[in-house]
Design an enzyme around this catalytic site. Structure first.
Site, short mmCIF file in Angstrom:
data_model
loop_
_atom_site.label_atom_id
_atom_site.label_comp_id
_atom_site.label_asym_id
_atom_site.label_seq_id
_atom_site.Cartn_x
_atom_site.Cartn_y
_atom_site.Cartn_z
N SER A 177 46.21 -25.29 -53.02
CA SER A 177 47.03 -26.22 -53.79
C SER A 177 46.86 -27.69 -53.38
O SER A 177 47.13 -28.57 -54.19
CB SER A 177 48.50 -25.81 -53.74
OG SER A 177 48.89 -25.54 -52.43
N HIS A 205 47.47 -21.62 -59.18
CA HIS A 205 46.80 -22.78 -59.83
C HIS A 205 45.56 -22.39 -60.61
O HIS A 205 44.96 -23.24 -61.28
CB HIS A 205 46.44 -23.83 -58.78
CG HIS A 205 47.62 -24.54 -58.23
ND1 HIS A 205 48.28 -25.54 -58.90
CD2 HIS A 205 48.29 -24.38 -57.07
CE1 HIS A 205 49.29 -25.97 -58.18
NE2 HIS A 205 49.32 -25.28 -57.06
N LYS A 236 53.22 -22.83 -63.94
CA LYS A 236 52.24 -23.93 -63.99
C LYS A 236 51.61 -23.96 -65.39
O LYS A 236 52.26 -24.40 -66.33
CB LYS A 236 51.28 -23.78 -62.83
CG LYS A 236 52.02 -24.20 -61.55
CD LYS A 236 51.48 -23.76 -60.26
CE LYS A 236 52.43 -24.24 -59.17
NZ LYS A 236 52.35 -23.45 -57.95
C1 LIG Z 1 53.38 -23.16 -56.91
C2 LIG Z 1 52.89 -22.07 -56.02
C3 LIG Z 1 53.71 -21.00 -55.66
C4 LIG Z 1 55.17 -20.96 -56.01
O1 LIG Z 1 55.37 -20.68 -57.33
P1 LIG Z 1 56.78 -21.09 -57.99
O2 LIG Z 1 56.80 -20.36 -59.27
O3 LIG Z 1 56.75 -22.56 -58.14
O4 LIG Z 1 57.85 -20.65 -57.04
C5 LIG Z 1 53.15 -19.99 -54.93
N1 LIG Z 1 51.87 -20.03 -54.52
C6 LIG Z 1 51.06 -21.07 -54.81
C7 LIG Z 1 49.64 -21.07 -54.35
C8 LIG Z 1 51.55 -22.14 -55.56
O5 LIG Z 1 50.76 -23.18 -55.83
#
Ligand SMILES: *Cc1c(COP(=O)(O)O)cnc(C)c1O
Length: 388
Positions: A177, A205, A236
């Site tokens: 990320s 992502h 996302k």
């Molecule tokens: C954003 C993210 C999460 C968390 O997901 P949410 O739905 O925002 O709680 C978990 N793992 C990764 C790699 C992320 O980028």
């Protein structure tokens, strides 16, 4: 109280105090942050689907039919036909037998890691994995070995040394990320086979971004049958909120029965599920969204490199610009904001000391003019601060 004060003061002194920025409009390329109109280059709404009219219309229809809240946890009164339908869709999207939805990606990681391994097992975890994986590892009570980022030699050495464990799980982000790079998944799968370990990839992502259909890193590397646990988010590219795990019927059934973050939490609201379903529908018949996204990524990345910025070579919609010092990073991001360009400055402890960076994310909905606007401002401010 005094102790709380001290904690906050100490954060402030280290330049690590955090404040919320307030959005006053939807996550479109141009939005309003803290009252100012800005070009948004910091959203995970990669495909622009949170404001897609088809997604919105379908979501509104479902809310009118089903109401706003879900009224219970999935195992009591909160499990709608919509939840089931979405789980089936997600399983197909990820090329898995079954899937199960959690309320967030964070909760999905806690749920899966505390259920599929236990005390006496071993988790092998990439150093740069997401905080929710780290917290899931801690809660699982399994032993944890951290390997340096994407270091396959170290991973193999750790696998070779740990053959006395009952069960071993290799866990990695798909797209990292803060660096935007991809896990070396084909090699990880090879090692897992050689040493009889399980594999889990968190593709928050990559979902909706990688692969021709947007299926994520597993589609991208054509590893459908090879990964035991695929985790993704609806929050996302899929324009809603929530997380999910896709895998065998067996593992999904186990999660439904044992994952505490699934059992003891109210189900996602019908509207949220409808938004994710509609986003999947829209993506299925408009995969050119992903091609457009890639064009925008290339345009911005090449432009920044040409200006002389040190851009990490990521394969995702995350474009990290390495700066180094946290002060200079925050200076750059606040000057850009004054110039109406909203990007995130990332500093420790989110990234290692000395590797502070600007994290730019692109959306399908950005136009060529938007990207040129951003590049102009990056040129102006970068020269002014002596960064380029
Ligand atoms: C954003 C993210 C999460 C968390 O997901 P949410 O739905 O925002 O709680 C978990 N793992 C990764 C790699 C992320 O980028």
């Amino acid at each position: 109280m005094q102790n709380w004060d001290e904690k906050l003061n100490s954060l402030q002194k280290q330049g690590l105090y955090r404040k919320l920025k307030e959005l006053g409009q939807a996550q479109k390329p141009w939005t309003v942050v803290d009252g100012q109109k800005v070009l948004l280059l910091a959203s995970n709404n990669y495909l622009g689907l949170t404001t897609n009219s088809q997604v919105i219309d379908r979501t509104v229809e479902v809310i009118e039919e089903y109401g706003t809240g879900s009224g219970g946890s999935r195992l009591t009164t909160g499990s709608y036909d919509l939840h089931q339908e979405l789980e089936k869709r997600l399983a197909r999207f990820k090329g898995a037998e079954a899937a199960i939805i959690f309320n967030t990606g964070y909760m999905a990681n806690l749920g899966v890691l505390t259920t599929i391994v236990r005390e006496g097992d071993l988790i092998l975890s990439d150093q740069l994995n997401h905080a929710s994986i780290i917290d899931g590892c801690r809660l699982s009570k399994a032993d944890v070995e951290i390997y340096h980022h994407a270091d396959l030699e170290e991973l193999e050495a750790k696998l070779a040394e740990s053959q006395d464990y009952n069960s071993r799980l290799i866990v990695t982000d798909g797209v990292f990320s803060m660096d935007g790079d991809l896990a070396p998944l084909p090699k990880i799968v090879e090692l897992a086979k050689k040493y009889n370990a399980l594999t889990m990839v968190d593709d928050a992502h990559g979902t909706g971004v990688l692969g021709e259909q947007g299926g994520g890193i597993v589609e991208y590397f054509d590893l459908k049958e090879e990964i035991d646990i695929q985790l993704g988010t609806l929050s996302k590219a899929l324009a809603a909120e929530g997380g999910f795990v896709a895998g065998s019927e067996l593992v999904v059934d186990l999660l439904r029965n044992q994952a505490r973050s699934f059992i003891y939490s109210t189900a996602l609201a019908p509207g949220t599920i409808a938004a994710a379903l509609s986003a999947l529908d829209y993506l299925e018949s408009n995969s050119d969204l992903i091609i457009e996204l890639r064009k925008n990524i290339r345009l911005l990345k090449d432009g920044l490199k040409k200006l002389g910025y040190q851009v990490l070579d990521s394969q995702s919609a995350i474009i990290p610009i390495m700066i180094g010092s946290s002060q200079q990073t925050m200076q750059l991001s606040s000057r850009l904001l004054e110039e109406q360009v909203f990007v995130s400055g990332i500093r420790p402890p989110t990234v290692p000391k000395g590797s502070s960076r600007i994290r730019v994310t692109v959306m399908t909905s950005h136009t060529k003019e938007d990207i040129e606007f951003a590049l102009d401002k990056f040129f102006k401010v970068g020269k002014e601060l002596g960064i380029i």
